[in-house]
Design a protein around this motif. Structure first.
Motif, PDB file in Angstrom:
ATOM      1  N   ARG A   6      21.433 -34.017  74.281  1.00  0.00           N
ATOM      2  CA  ARG A   6      21.332 -35.006  75.426  1.00  0.00           C
ATOM      3  C   ARG A   6      19.648 -35.355  75.615  1.00  0.00           C
ATOM      4  N   TRP A   7      18.950 -34.243  75.348  1.00  0.00           N
ATOM      5  CA  TRP A   7      17.538 -34.310  75.222  1.00  0.00           C
ATOM      6  C   TRP A   7      16.810 -34.731  74.213  1.00  0.00           C
ATOM      7  N   PHE A   8      17.425 -34.721  73.268  1.00  0.00           N
ATOM      8  CA  PHE A   8      16.595 -35.213  71.987  1.00  0.00           C
ATOM      9  C   PHE A   8      17.161 -36.481  71.600  1.00  0.00           C
ATOM     10  N   GLY A   9      18.025 -37.150  71.891  1.00  0.00           N
ATOM     11  CA  GLY A   9      18.419 -38.313  71.279  1.00  0.00           C
ATOM     12  C   GLY A   9      19.043 -38.003  69.680  1.00  0.00           C
ATOM     13  N   GLU A  44      17.228 -28.591  82.045  1.00  0.00           N
ATOM     14  CA  GLU A  44      16.618 -29.657  81.180  1.00  0.00           C
ATOM     15  C   GLU A  44      15.448 -29.105  80.208  1.00  0.00           C
ATOM     16  N   VAL A  45      15.529 -29.919  79.193  1.00  0.00           N
ATOM     17  CA  VAL A  45      14.353 -29.547  78.320  1.00  0.00           C
ATOM     18  C   VAL A  45      13.578 -30.846  78.125  1.00  0.00           C
ATOM     19  N   ALA A  46      12.178 -31.031  78.712  1.00  0.00           N
ATOM     20  CA  ALA A  46      11.549 -32.016  78.746  1.00  0.00           C
ATOM     21  C   ALA A  46      10.519 -31.987  77.663  1.00  0.00           C
ATOM     22  N   VAL A  47      10.640 -32.920  76.966  1.00  0.00           N
ATOM     23  CA  VAL A  47       9.451 -33.088  75.875  1.00  0.00           C
ATOM     24  C   VAL A  47       8.613 -34.328  76.164  1.00  0.00           C
ATOM     25  N   HIS A  48       7.393 -33.757  76.334  1.00  0.00           N
ATOM     26  CA  HIS A  48       6.259 -34.655  76.626  1.00  0.00           C
ATOM     27  C   HIS A  48       5.703 -35.552  75.584  1.00  0.00           C
ATOM     28  N   PRO A  49       5.680 -36.943  75.695  1.00  0.00           N
ATOM     29  CA  PRO A  49       4.762 -37.430  74.668  1.00  0.00           C
ATOM     30  C   PRO A  49       3.493 -36.956  74.396  1.00  0.00           C
ATOM     31  N   SER A  50       2.899 -36.535  75.250  1.00  0.00           N
ATOM     32  CA  SER A  50       1.418 -36.266  75.086  1.00  0.00           C
ATOM     33  C   SER A  50       1.345 -34.763  74.468  1.00  0.00           C
ATOM     34  N   GLY A  51       2.558 -34.132  74.349  1.00  0.00           N
ATOM     35  CA  GLY A  51       2.622 -32.812  73.875  1.00  0.00           C
ATOM     36  C   GLY A  51       3.222 -31.922  74.846  1.00  0.00           C
ATOM     37  N   GLY A  52       3.716 -30.794  74.228  1.00  0.00           N
ATOM     38  CA  GLY A  52       4.234 -29.806  74.965  1.00  0.00           C
ATOM     39  C   GLY A  52       5.900 -29.898  75.500  1.00  0.00           C
ATOM     40  N   VAL A  53       6.382 -28.887  75.786  1.00  0.00           N
ATOM     41  CA  VAL A  53       7.884 -28.785  76.187  1.00  0.00           C
ATOM     42  C   VAL A  53       7.976 -28.066  77.672  1.00  0.00           C
ATOM     43  N   THR A  54       8.671 -28.673  78.457  1.00  0.00           N
ATOM     44  CA  THR A  54       9.204 -27.730  79.545  1.00  0.00           C
ATOM     45  C   THR A  54      10.510 -27.544  79.903  1.00  0.00           C
ATOM     46  N   VAL A  55      11.130 -26.426  80.021  1.00  0.00           N
ATOM     47  CA  VAL A  55      12.573 -25.995  80.158  1.00  0.00           C
ATOM     48  C   VAL A  55      12.756 -25.520  81.611  1.00  0.00           C
ATOM     49  N   GLU A 112      13.534 -35.594  64.171  1.00  0.00           N
ATOM     50  CA  GLU A 112      12.743 -36.546  63.935  1.00  0.00           C
ATOM     51  C   GLU A 112      12.044 -37.366  65.072  1.00  0.00           C
ATOM     52  N   GLY A 113      10.751 -37.583  64.981  1.00  0.00           N
ATOM     53  CA  GLY A 113      10.114 -38.254  65.809  1.00  0.00           C
ATOM     54  C   GLY A 113       9.706 -37.246  67.210  1.00  0.00           C
ATOM     55  N   MET A 114      10.192 -36.110  67.139  1.00  0.00           N
ATOM     56  CA  MET A 114       9.795 -34.986  68.213  1.00  0.00           C
ATOM     57  C   MET A 114       9.292 -33.785  67.503  1.00  0.00           C
ATOM     58  N   PRO A 158      18.231 -31.328  60.328  1.00  0.00           N
ATOM     59  CA  PRO A 158      19.138 -31.684  61.548  1.00  0.00           C
ATOM     60  C   PRO A 158      19.010 -32.941  62.008  1.00  0.00           C
ATOM     61  N   ASN A 159      18.594 -33.577  61.231  1.00  0.00           N
ATOM     62  CA  ASN A 159      18.573 -35.550  61.632  1.00  0.00           C
ATOM     63  C   ASN A 159      19.586 -36.140  60.694  1.00  0.00           C
ATOM     64  N   ARG A 160      20.461 -35.511  59.982  1.00  0.00           N
ATOM     65  CA  ARG A 160      21.345 -35.929  59.002  1.00  0.00           C
ATOM     66  C   ARG A 160      22.557 -36.625  59.792  1.00  0.00           C
ATOM     67  N   PHE A 161      22.797 -36.225  60.809  1.00  0.00           N
ATOM     68  CA  PHE A 161      24.096 -36.934  61.393  1.00  0.00           C
ATOM     69  C   PHE A 161      23.529 -38.333  62.232  1.00  0.00           C
ATOM     70  N   THR A 162      24.514 -38.706  62.701  1.00  0.00           N
ATOM     71  CA  THR A 162      24.391 -40.098  63.636  1.00  0.00           C
ATOM     72  C   THR A 162      23.413 -39.672  64.920  1.00  0.00           C
ATOM     73  N   PRO A 163      22.282 -40.618  65.063  1.00  0.00           N
ATOM     74  CA  PRO A 163      21.637 -40.300  65.945  1.00  0.00           C
ATOM     75  C   PRO A 163      22.059 -40.998  67.372  1.00  0.00           C
ATOM     76  N   ILE A 164      21.639 -40.551  68.656  1.00  0.00           N
ATOM     77  CA  ILE A 164      22.118 -41.229  69.830  1.00  0.00           C
ATOM     78  C   ILE A 164      21.112 -41.682  70.378  1.00  0.00           C
ATOM     79  N   PRO A 165      20.908 -43.272  70.213  1.00  0.00           N
ATOM     80  CA  PRO A 165      19.703 -43.692  70.649  1.00  0.00           C
ATOM     81  C   PRO A 165      19.707 -44.010  71.973  1.00  0.00           C
ATOM     82  N   TYR A 166      20.764 -43.961  72.674  1.00  0.00           N
ATOM     83  CA  TYR A 166      20.563 -44.534  74.278  1.00  0.00           C
ATOM     84  C   TYR A 166      20.247 -43.334  75.176  1.00  0.00           C
TER      85      TYR A 166
END
Length: 381
Positions: free
Chosen positions: A219-222, A181-192, A324-326, A368-376
């Motif tokens: 799968r972790w970054f959409g 898992e790569v957990a990106v926290h909305p408040s800041g920071g990352v956990t691997v 983008e967004g992260m 790195p955002n130039r390809f189709t995003p994976i919104p789900y």
């Protein structure tokens, strides 16, 4: 407190990013699932040859490669000084060899634009060709001599970067296994979290430089990360020093003489998933090309055969930049067969992004955002 960074991947790109980030005062942890430099870095002849490998036009990728080549002297000096080890940088120059007169028709256009970008290249006839490379086949009719291209010994560069990183205080976690898992926290920071790690690793930012395995992180970054492996097969021959004096390129292969008395020939490429065994077909093509261009190799057994996985993208351009967004996530992947050459410039770009500085170079082509995003897919946890 200095910024903390996790680098995912211990190939030449990951090591270079860790080195530069640590050089700028950041606290760096590098996580490698297996061993350092085990794939694309291990299947590299270490060529620093942007003119020989980019022959069509001075596009943004060529300019990225050339910028990196121009920074190699101080980059190598810094790595070698800190590590106390040599990367065996050899300023050999290169020769592109042509076997038919018809091959020379488009050469003037190539020489014109490359010399405008500092190649100082010149067209040489058969007699000049054999003065520079006496062991070449008599059937070679001409060549392009490019004096500023060079090469390093990739395994020694990996070793030197590892030692330099350790001197700078980088924590290197090897044999970490698959990342769970790569957990990106909305408040800041990352956990691997990874299978073989005793505990999760936390940091402010994460750099993904996982080579051919980079796509596993989408799968972790959409984010679509269309990086796939291309198997590069390579071989070497026993080579007394000086038999082949320059890097030599033909339309079929390349040859690079190393200081360990080996002549490296590469690279046969094919799509084989994540398989890294060599094949008779792949190595056989290299042997036939070697016999044709260098008759003294006829009947000579290969000294070593090996393969590695090169990380290719759908459009052939690397992924360099923030997700983008992260803003905590930076991509540095998909360098295909140019990871050694692009290691300095990639490290500078990544370190600048970590520091919030604008890049010296336009990076739109490598977004790195130039390809189709994976919104789900989930983007934050």
């Amino acid at each position: 407190m200095p910024q903390s960074v996790i680098v995912l991947g211990g190939g030449i790109i990951g090591l270079s990013c860790a080195f530069e980030a640590a050089r700028r005062g950041m606290r760096v942890t590098l996580i490698e699932p297996a061993a350092l430099g085990g794939q694309a870095s291990g299947a590299a002849a270490g060529m620093l040859a942007p003119y020989s490998e980019n022959t069509e036009q001075p596009d943004s990728f060529f300019q990225l490669c050339l910028h990196s080549l121009r920074h190699f002297p101080e980059w190598i000096a810094a790595v070698e000084e800190l590590s106390g080890l040599s990367a065996e940088w050899v300023r050999s120059g290169s020769i592109n060899v042509f076997m038919h007169e018809a091959d020379l028709l488009p050469i003037q256009s190539r020489l014109r634009w490359q010399n405008e970008w500092g190649a100082d290249a010149q067209l040489i006839d058969a007699a000049q060709l054999r003065m520079l490379e006496p062991r070449l086949a008599q059937s070679a009719v001409a060549g392009i001599f490019t004096p500023h291209e060079s090469h390093v010994y990739a395994p020694k560069l990996v070793t030197a970067l590892e030692a330099a990183c350790l001197k700078l205080g980088v924590t290197i976690l090897l044999q970490a296994g698959e990342v769970d898992e790569v957990a990106v926290h909305p408040s800041g920071g990352v956990t691997v979290r990874a299978k073989a790690l005793e505990q999760p690793v936390h940091a402010d930012r994460v750099v993904v430089s996982a080579g051919a395995w980079s796509g596993a992180y989408e799968r972790w970054f959409g984010l679509s990360i269309p990086v796939h492996p291309i198997r590069g097969q390579i071989c070497s021959f026993e080579h007394p020093g000086g038999e082949v004096r320059h890097m030599v390129f033909s339309s079929q292969a390349y040859w690079v003489g190393k200081r360990n008395n080996r002549l490296v020939c590469g690279a046969s490429e094919d799509v084989a998933g994540f398989q890294t065994h060599v094949t008779e077909r792949g190595i056989g093509r290299l042997i036939r090309s070697s016999n044709k261009l260098f008759p003294f190799l006829e009947g000579k057994e290969t000294a070593h055969r090996w393969a590695g996985l090169r990380p290719a993208t759908r459009d052939g351009q690397p992924l360099l930049g923030k997700v983008e967004g992260m803003p905590a996530v930076i991509m540095a992947a998909g360098h295909y067969r140019n990871g050694i050459l692009l290691s300095p410039v990639t490290a500078f770009i990544v370190a600048d992004l970590l520091e919030g500085k604008p890049s010296e170079l336009p990076l739109q082509s490598f977004d790195p955002n130039r390809f189709t995003p994976i919104p789900y897919r989930r983007r934050f946890v």
